[in-house]
Design a protein around this motif. Structure first.
Motif, short mmCIF file in Angstrom:
data_model
loop_
_atom_site.label_atom_id
_atom_site.label_comp_id
_atom_site.label_asym_id
_atom_site.label_seq_id
_atom_site.Cartn_x
_atom_site.Cartn_y
_atom_site.Cartn_z
N LEU A 293 -3.82 3.19 6.71
CA LEU A 293 -2.59 2.74 7.35
C LEU A 293 -2.66 1.32 7.90
CD1 LEU A 293 -1.67 5.98 9.30
CD2 LEU A 293 -0.55 5.08 7.25
N ARG B 295 4.66 -3.97 8.38
CA ARG B 295 5.04 -2.57 8.18
C ARG B 295 5.82 -2.37 6.88
NH1 ARG B 295 7.95 -0.21 13.16
NH2 ARG B 295 9.34 -1.89 12.63
N LEU C 246 4.01 -1.11 3.68
CA LEU C 246 3.41 0.22 3.71
C LEU C 246 4.44 1.26 3.29
CD1 LEU C 246 0.95 2.00 4.55
CD2 LEU C 246 2.01 2.11 6.81
N VAL D 223 0.83 -1.19 0.00
CA VAL D 223 0.00 0.00 0.00
C VAL D 223 0.87 1.25 0.00
CG1 VAL D 223 -1.74 1.27 1.30
CG2 VAL D 223 -1.84 -1.21 1.24
N VAL E 21 -2.44 -3.34 5.83
CA VAL E 21 -1.33 -4.26 5.58
C VAL E 21 -1.06 -5.08 6.83
CG1 VAL E 21 -0.25 -2.81 3.82
CG2 VAL E 21 0.40 -2.51 6.21
#
Length: 66
Positions: free
Chosen positions: A45, A51, A54, A28, A48
């Motif tokens: 945010l 981490r 993102l 993303v 996903v």
């Protein structure tokens, strides 16, 4: 280059899975600079599972979360 785009509203309830791990090749890309809603920012945010999937497109004001 993104393959497609979705609004936070359309993305709600979905989980986006990474295409591959390590380098950012899928996931993303989030642009929060012009957002007015902390809810839509939260949705964008949290779609996903890792981490690393993102990517923050550009800096944004932290005030949207307060």
């Amino acid at each position: 280059m993104p393959a497609f785009a979705m609004t936070s509203h359309a993305l709600s309830g979905q989980t986006i899975k990474s295409v591959s791990g390590g380098t950012f090749t899928g996931g993303v890309v989030v642009d929060l600079r012009d957002t007015k809603s902390s809810v839509s920012s939260y949705v964008a945010l949290t779609r996903v599972t890792q981490r690393e999937d993102l990517l923050m497109f550009r800096p944004f004001p932290c005030s949207i979360f307060s």
